[in-house]
Design an enzyme around this catalytic site. Structure first.
Site, PDB file in Angstrom:
ATOM      1  N   TYR A 101      15.303   7.694 -25.436  1.00  0.00           N
ATOM      2  CA  TYR A 101      16.333   8.443 -24.704  1.00  0.00           C
ATOM      3  C   TYR A 101      17.704   8.036 -25.210  1.00  0.00           C
ATOM      4  O   TYR A 101      17.877   6.988 -25.832  1.00  0.00           O
ATOM      5  CB  TYR A 101      16.225   8.184 -23.190  1.00  0.00           C
ATOM      6  CG  TYR A 101      16.576   6.772 -22.782  1.00  0.00           C
ATOM      7  CD1 TYR A 101      15.610   5.772 -22.754  1.00  0.00           C
ATOM      8  CD2 TYR A 101      17.885   6.436 -22.416  1.00  0.00           C
ATOM      9  CE1 TYR A 101      15.933   4.479 -22.375  1.00  0.00           C
ATOM     10  CE2 TYR A 101      18.213   5.135 -22.043  1.00  0.00           C
ATOM     11  CZ  TYR A 101      17.227   4.160 -22.023  1.00  0.00           C
ATOM     12  OH  TYR A 101      17.553   2.882 -21.661  1.00  0.00           O
ATOM     13  N   CYS A 102      18.689   8.911 -24.934  1.00  0.00           N
ATOM     14  CA  CYS A 102      20.092   8.588 -25.232  1.00  0.00           C
ATOM     15  C   CYS A 102      20.953   9.303 -24.185  1.00  0.00           C
ATOM     16  O   CYS A 102      20.438   9.743 -23.167  1.00  0.00           O
ATOM     17  CB  CYS A 102      20.456   8.984 -26.662  1.00  0.00           C
ATOM     18  SG  CYS A 102      20.299  10.743 -26.997  1.00  0.00           S
ATOM     19  N   THR A 103      22.237   9.430 -24.439  1.00  0.00           N
ATOM     20  CA  THR A 103      23.141   9.979 -23.422  1.00  0.00           C
ATOM     21  C   THR A 103      22.857  11.443 -23.099  1.00  0.00           C
ATOM     22  O   THR A 103      22.650  11.799 -21.944  1.00  0.00           O
ATOM     23  CB  THR A 103      24.607   9.847 -23.898  1.00  0.00           C
ATOM     24  OG1 THR A 103      24.798   8.533 -24.396  1.00  0.00           O
ATOM     25  CG2 THR A 103      25.574  10.138 -22.771  1.00  0.00           C
ATOM     26  N   ILE A 113      20.134  11.177 -20.502  1.00  0.00           N
ATOM     27  CA  ILE A 113      20.342  10.617 -19.159  1.00  0.00           C
ATOM     28  C   ILE A 113      21.072  11.619 -18.261  1.00  0.00           C
ATOM     29  O   ILE A 113      20.814  11.706 -17.064  1.00  0.00           O
ATOM     30  CB  ILE A 113      21.158   9.304 -19.263  1.00  0.00           C
ATOM     31  CG1 ILE A 113      20.416   8.300 -20.148  1.00  0.00           C
ATOM     32  CG2 ILE A 113      21.426   8.712 -17.886  1.00  0.00           C
ATOM     33  CD1 ILE A 113      21.322   7.226 -20.731  1.00  0.00           C
TER      34      ILE A 113
END
Ligand SMILES: [Zn+2]
Ligand SMILES: [Zn+2]
Length: 343
Positions: A198-200, A227
């Site tokens: 996952y990332c932003t 996220i």
């Protein structure tokens, strides 16, 4: 035809305050072949400037990456405009949880060689062969599976203030560094484990998942919309939130609070704190975590040295900076010998 900002950030700030209108902070990206990025950039600028869109947008031959703020009442016009561009039709727009009138003060659309500074040579693998996209619900299921390895694809200063429970958070300054470290750590598990990342907002995973598949990982998953979208779904569908702390974002707000936990500490005194600031000495500008008491004691600076410089008359500060390059601390985010409590 006006292709650049006429107003300074200060003038814009005053105007926004005066207007007091609701604005939406939005982000989206798309990998697509763009033949003439310069022309596309101008097309966007003319249209968005009219809609009073503000933000930071990168356009390249490989696609578009946009963080912006749109007046709420112009949102439908904006959406219709986006849908008219064939590779952006029905694209998911990540809408920020907390709204801030002043998340952006200018419209900056830049033509770059890439939309994400990833340090990768694109010729080596196919970006379209990416991992399986999963929504918040599937993501929660996957990360509670003992056969899953969960990896945070962001940099150290981002995961420091918030991350998913049980995630590996590589201590890296760049995306490129994290790719190698993760591959080395997980090389025994290319076939048997689920690699979940996952990332932003999802863009880094788009590249990373394709990269790992290219490197032989068999079960690669990525959190769709990152996220930001996860949090939206968690709140809308009332599913369990497994993210603790704050989500670091790339506008004036710096972070969105996702859970009440404070998982970081003030880099100067060590007490629980997760507020990022930039050192007030303009020649330094170091990004670090500082509590309110330390901010007061240190005059918003990262060190005694910066505090001394910051206390000088502005003209003297300018004279000191003359002829010197900007401190590279601006790019070495959150790392400095002076910060006692930075791990
Ligand atoms: Zn402190
Ligand atoms: Zn400093």
């Amino acid at each position: 035809m006006q292709l650049y900002n006429k107003l300074s950030a200060k003038e814009r700030e005053a105007l926004l305050e005066e207007a007091g209108e609701d604005r939406l902070t939005i982000s989206f990206y798309q990998y697509a072949k763009i033949g003439n990025p310069e022309l596309f950039r101008n097309h966007l600028f003319v249209a968005w400037d009219q809609m009073e869109v503000l933000g930071r947008i990168y356009v390249a031959h490989e696609g578009i990456n946009a963080q912006l703020s749109v007046p709420a009442k112009k949102f439908n016009t904006f959406k219709a405009f986006i849908d008219d561009i064939y590779f952006l039709k029905d694209i998911r727009l990540n809408i920020a949880i907390e709204q801030d009138l002043k998340s952006f003060l200018k419209l900056k659309i830049k033509v770059r060689s890439k939309i994400l500074a990833d340090g990768l040579n694109d010729e080596t693998f196919d970006v379209t062969k990416k991992g399986e996209h999963v929504d918040a619900e599937k993501f929660n299921q996957l990360i509670s599976d003992p056969n899953t390895i969960l990896v945070d694809m962001r940099n150290h200063y981002e995961s420091e203030i918030g991350h998913f429970q049980g995630a590996i958070t590589p201590d890296v300054d760049t995306f490129r560094d994290s790719l190698d470290i993760i591959e080395e750590d997980l090389k025994e598990h290319k076939e048997d484990k689920n690699l979940v990342m996952y990332c932003t907002g999802g863009i880094r995973c788009e590249k990373a998942s394709a990269y790992y598949k290219h490197k032989g990982f068999k079960k690669v998953f990525q959190l769709e919309g990152g996220i930001i979208e996860y949090t939206r779904q968690v709140r809308e569908k009332e599913i369990e939130n497994k993210f603790i702390g704050k989500n670091f974002v790339f506008d004036h707000r710096r972070a969105e609070k996702i859970s009440e936990d404070v998982i970081a500490q003030c880099h100067q005194c060590g007490k629980p704190c997760d507020t990022h600031v930039n050192c007030a000495n303009e020649a330094c500008h170091l990004l670090f975590i500082q509590c309110e008491e330390c901010a007061e004691k240190m005059d918003d600076c990262c060190s005694d040295h910066c505090k001394e410089i910051h206390a000088l008359p502005y003209e003297e500060q300018k004279a000191l900076r003359r002829g010197k390059h900007n401190s590279n601390k601006i790019f070495k985010k959150g790392r400095s010998e002076v910060l006692k409590f930075k791990h």
